[in-house]
Design a protein around this motif. Sequence first.
Motif, mmCIF file in Angstrom:
data_model
loop_
_atom_site.group_PDB
_atom_site.id
_atom_site.type_symbol
_atom_site.label_atom_id
_atom_site.label_comp_id
_atom_site.label_asym_id
_atom_site.label_seq_id
_atom_site.Cartn_x
_atom_site.Cartn_y
_atom_site.Cartn_z
ATOM 1 N N GLY A 13 -1.385 9.995 3.551
ATOM 2 C CA GLY A 13 -2.345 9.626 2.509
ATOM 3 C C GLY A 13 -1.869 10.263 1.228
ATOM 4 O O GLY A 13 -1.513 11.446 1.201
ATOM 5 N N THR A 14 -1.785 9.478 0.178
ATOM 6 C CA THR A 14 -1.306 10.049 -1.079
ATOM 7 C C THR A 14 -2.315 9.878 -2.197
ATOM 8 O O THR A 14 -2.169 10.492 -3.252
ATOM 9 C CB THR A 14 0.012 9.385 -1.527
ATOM 10 N N SER A 15 -3.346 9.055 -1.983
ATOM 11 C CA SER A 15 -4.212 8.799 -3.137
ATOM 12 C C SER A 15 -4.976 10.057 -3.544
ATOM 13 O O SER A 15 -5.162 10.301 -4.733
ATOM 14 C CB SER A 15 -5.129 7.609 -2.893
ATOM 15 N N GLY B 86 0.827 -1.207 0.000
ATOM 16 C CA GLY B 86 0.000 0.000 0.000
ATOM 17 C C GLY B 86 0.849 1.239 0.000
ATOM 18 O O GLY B 86 1.931 1.275 -0.595
ATOM 19 N N GLY B 87 0.361 2.250 0.725
ATOM 20 C CA GLY B 87 0.948 3.580 0.657
ATOM 21 C C GLY B 87 2.447 3.644 0.914
ATOM 22 O O GLY B 87 3.157 4.363 0.221
ATOM 23 N N TYR C 290 -6.920 -4.345 -5.866
ATOM 24 C CA TYR C 290 -6.404 -2.988 -6.066
ATOM 25 C C TYR C 290 -4.899 -3.037 -6.264
ATOM 26 O O TYR C 290 -4.177 -3.602 -5.452
ATOM 27 C CB TYR C 290 -6.733 -2.163 -4.812
ATOM 28 N N ASP C 291 -4.424 -2.474 -7.346
ATOM 29 C CA ASP C 291 -2.975 -2.397 -7.558
ATOM 30 C C ASP C 291 -2.654 -1.171 -8.414
ATOM 31 O O ASP C 291 -3.551 -0.382 -8.750
ATOM 32 C CB ASP C 291 -2.421 -3.687 -8.182
ATOM 33 N N ILE C 292 -1.384 -1.014 -8.734
ATOM 34 C CA ILE C 292 -0.960 0.191 -9.445
ATOM 35 C C ILE C 292 -1.657 0.316 -10.796
ATOM 36 O O ILE C 292 -2.071 1.403 -11.203
ATOM 37 C CB ILE C 292 0.577 0.204 -9.612
ATOM 38 N N ARG D 173 -7.992 2.141 -1.137
ATOM 39 C CA ARG D 173 -6.820 2.147 -0.271
ATOM 40 C C ARG D 173 -6.821 0.840 0.493
ATOM 41 O O ARG D 173 -7.762 0.053 0.376
ATOM 42 C CB ARG D 173 -6.871 3.337 0.698
ATOM 43 N N ILE E 264 4.237 2.405 -2.227
ATOM 44 C CA ILE E 264 4.053 3.297 -3.371
ATOM 45 C C ILE E 264 4.894 4.558 -3.151
ATOM 46 O O ILE E 264 5.546 5.062 -4.065
ATOM 47 C CB ILE E 264 2.575 3.701 -3.513
ATOM 48 N N LYS F 8 -3.000 11.970 -5.945
ATOM 49 C CA LYS F 8 -2.994 11.428 -7.305
ATOM 50 C C LYS F 8 -4.271 11.843 -8.029
ATOM 51 O O LYS F 8 -4.268 12.086 -9.230
ATOM 52 C CB LYS F 8 -2.867 9.909 -7.268
ATOM 53 N N LYS G 54 -9.331 3.417 8.463
ATOM 54 C CA LYS G 54 -9.654 4.121 7.213
ATOM 55 C C LYS G 54 -11.159 4.094 6.917
ATOM 56 O O LYS G 54 -11.627 4.747 5.998
ATOM 57 C CB LYS G 54 -8.852 3.551 6.050
ATOM 58 N N ALA H 269 -5.089 1.551 -10.259
ATOM 59 C CA ALA H 269 -5.047 2.921 -9.744
ATOM 60 C C ALA H 269 -4.844 3.932 -10.865
ATOM 61 O O ALA H 269 -5.406 5.031 -10.833
ATOM 62 C CB ALA H 269 -3.932 3.038 -8.705
ATOM 63 N N TRP I 136 1.656 9.166 -12.187
ATOM 64 C CA TRP I 136 0.260 9.210 -11.763
ATOM 65 C C TRP I 136 -0.624 10.166 -12.549
ATOM 66 O O TRP I 136 -1.840 10.180 -12.378
ATOM 67 C CB TRP I 136 0.182 9.545 -10.269
ATOM 68 N N PHE J 80 -7.755 6.868 -10.606
ATOM 69 C CA PHE J 80 -7.590 8.268 -10.171
ATOM 70 C C PHE J 80 -8.065 9.262 -11.225
ATOM 71 O O PHE J 80 -8.853 10.156 -10.908
ATOM 72 C CB PHE J 80 -6.146 8.561 -9.769
HETATM 73 C C1 PLP Z 1 -1.559 5.533 -3.790
HETATM 74 C C2 PLP Z 1 -1.827 4.120 -3.552
HETATM 75 C C3 PLP Z 1 -1.966 3.637 -2.245
HETATM 76 C C4 PLP Z 1 -1.878 4.536 -1.041
HETATM 77 O O1 PLP Z 1 -3.032 5.259 -0.851
HETATM 78 P P1 PLP Z 1 -3.278 6.088 0.503
HETATM 79 O O2 PLP Z 1 -4.243 7.110 0.159
HETATM 80 O O3 PLP Z 1 -1.949 6.667 0.892
HETATM 81 O O4 PLP Z 1 -3.770 5.109 1.490
HETATM 82 C C5 PLP Z 1 -2.203 2.290 -2.065
HETATM 83 N N1 PLP Z 1 -2.277 1.460 -3.108
HETATM 84 C C6 PLP Z 1 -2.160 1.875 -4.383
HETATM 85 C C7 PLP Z 1 -2.247 0.904 -5.506
HETATM 86 C C8 PLP Z 1 -1.920 3.227 -4.637
HETATM 87 O O5 PLP Z 1 -1.764 3.639 -5.902
#
Ligand code: PLP
Length: 868
Positions: A603-605, A125-126, A576-578, A506, A129, A608, A512, A581, A421, A585
């Motif tokens: 948190g980064t999503s 996960g985060g 869920y994977d890259i 996520r 990434i 993105k 969460k 994503a 992204w 996004f």
């Molecule tokens: C960005 C991302 C995450 C992290 O998301 P958060 O908002 O930081 O929890 C997890 N998995 C994937 C595939 C992502 O692209």
Amino acid sequence: MKAIRRFTVRTVLPESIAPLARLATNLRWSWHLPTRELFASLNPQIWDESAHDPVTFLGSVSREQLQQLAEDSEVVERVRKAAEDLQGYLEEPRWYQGLSEEAPKCIAYFSPEFGITEVLPQYSGGLGILAGDHLKAASDLGVPLIGVGLLYQAGYFKQSLSRDAWQQETYPVLDPDGLPLTLLREEDGTPAQITLPLPDGRELHAWIWRADVGRVPLLLLDSNVPGNDDAARAITDRLYGGGGDHRLQQELLLGMGGVKALRIYQRLSGVPAPEVFHTNEGHAGFLGIERIRELIETKQLSWDEALAAGRASTVFTTHTPVPAGIDRFQKSQIQHFFEAGLAPGVPVENILALGSESYDGGDSAVFNMAVMGLRLAQRANGVAKLHGVVSREMFSGLWPGFDHSEVPISSVTNGVHVPTWVDPKVSELVIERSGGSLLDQPDWSKVYQIPDAELWSLRGELRSALIDDVRRRVRASWKKRGAADAELAWTDSILDPNVLTIGFARRVPTYKRLTLMLRDPARLKALLLDEKHPIQLVIAGKSHPADDAGKKMIQDLVRFTDDPEVRHRIAFLPNYDIAMARTLFPGCDVWLNNPLRPLEACGTSGMKAAINGGLNLSVLDGWWDEMYDGENGWAIPTANNGASAEERDDIEAAALYELLEDQVAPRFYGVGGTSEAAGAAGASTEPDSDLPTHWISMIKHTIATLGPAVSAERMLNDYVHKLYEPAAIAGRAIVADNFAAAKVLAAWKSKVTAAWPILAVEHVDSVGVSEDPQIGDTLTVRAYVNLDGLSSSDVRVEAAFGKALDTDELSDTDSVALHPVEDLGNGRHLFTGDLVIDRSGSFGYTVRVLPENPALANRAELGLVTSA
Ligand SMILES: *Cc1c(COP(=O)(O)O)cnc(C)c1O
């Protein structure tokens, strides 16, 4: 039939197109569209079949076809150009090459996971990434970084669903030969290998694979090698698979083995030795012990000297305020492994003390990896401003006597690697069309020049692309859940390209709150089915295999989505994977995030989503707490008034529904507006529809302001200037002249530590303030301090002052140094200084003594302070 052994035969490419091999193994393709387009163009069908993985692709093209391609001069020329472009990227001076000599020559970055591309599934996960984005941005900026991690045989699990919506985990085994990796070999061709002793006379060997992340090498240790017994082979079996000894051995391999791997890599490749070591979360902390071992063994330093030397050049980043996210072992486990001879010459009790929870509320039997990380690093940071505040409070027990605000943990807010992204269509429209490049500080404010209609139609395209993907994935998921094709026609028409699309994806730890939206199912249903302003939801996320509460949340959610009444408006996408994503996004109009504040470190999503023009709808936690500005999205209010967990969820869910009903949905569907750009609505496809101009202005504002703020380049810039450079300077100073400064500092620390219990502020008086003090009055403070054997230059004596609360606690404090004016004998000194009263209301001051030495990065560093 089943094979008893499996291996991947690498393709031998004809000479004229041989550079394709390098283009496939250097992972720059994962963020460089032209390289991906080149592969796709060679054979679009096989490219799709190989899931856009260049290594698999090259292995799947037939020899005849490769031969044909090799004879096609146009192809050969394109391959040559692409290879030349890559070579240029790898060699040309970039941002970092313009920095001063003080910048470190090399930085080692250790992390338990790296999420670079779905082709290399070594992330959960985060955290992973982020580590991947860190390496990619370092590459783009020319930062001389080397990544160090583990190669997990099965990576993280693949997620699917059972018929009754329970998460299923599978662990497809990866073959390193089929991955974009190169085995590190000695000059004689044998695999380079590191070895660690294990208890009971066993040994752990590991090979070192190198992934090329643009300019950045990433070394991954693999214990699945000949020479290891089965248990040792299984140490790198999966990411976050086991607990206890299994996890501990992974971390020993990562930290201790990782430094050894780095040394081998240095020797074989000739790169300079790292001047800074960055520990990305506690898991990698043992790297500090290995460095201490090296110094004790090869430089004959004492423990204290080696610790001082190692700390100076170490940076520790903490990533979570959630206790479950922090590794804690039994001290007895740690002792058991180190007594096997992991760190010869290093006293085991000293190692145990580093991870000791020696503070109120700590457990004396426990070894805490985050605590060790903080003690082994002279510089530490959290990953957003709020997370810095939370971390200073959380770890304040390590600095007793200091206010939380003084705890030496700073913050660098995370960022995301924009070329990875941002959707190519967005970067084309916003950046490239105006002549900019994602690689050269793009000017995001150019988005203001784009006609509303054009931007809106792009948003529609991205939404449609997501919907196609969702339909495909939902159908595949239902087939896995046992449905027949004949039952699945409905999946072809789920979601509507004209409906407000909200994403939520996520990991699924409980904090969460994946299911907050289900708090009032009838209300959610009404939102989904609203006739005028409907919303639709796309949701994804994996639960940790051992977390049944998380799996139950997924089940509750999926059961809701299975309802024929709403299933055309809400979808859960497994695994869920890259890859997912990157479509998700850009396709979402709104990105939803509702953690329990303040448990989301950054948190980064949402970042993105923002760079693609998505608006955030989030609790004010992590990055959103510092970047929400009222016009770039919405803040879900937090019920922090002492409500119970249940009440809190009720209140926050109600607030979420209300925002969606009253603000988000109407604005998305809003028509007309007086802005000039609305005039461009002629380009709209429906003749009598208008554009949601307010929404579009929010998109533009989001892209223009958040684009630069959330980029991983900004983050790297912060790390370089705030942490890497200072750490390199401190590290060089402390090792110079055969570790002279390390020796002096270690001796000074033990002198100060020994004197501290006796040191005391014996008496304080002040002159100069009348009965009726006023702003601007000066107060002369005189403090009589017993320094025991210390000299007045070993300490800072200061008057700390501020607003005095009812409890006599000082807040909004400031300080002035008091100066030694008289040696009173017997270790006693008089210090004085002037303090100007700078505020009205209740004012208070105190006098305190802190150790002072230019080799300290922070006065709180030693955790020593004595107050009057
Ligand atoms: C960005 C991302 C995450 C992290 O998301 P958060 O908002 O930081 O929890 C997890 N998995 C994937 C595939 C992502 O692209």
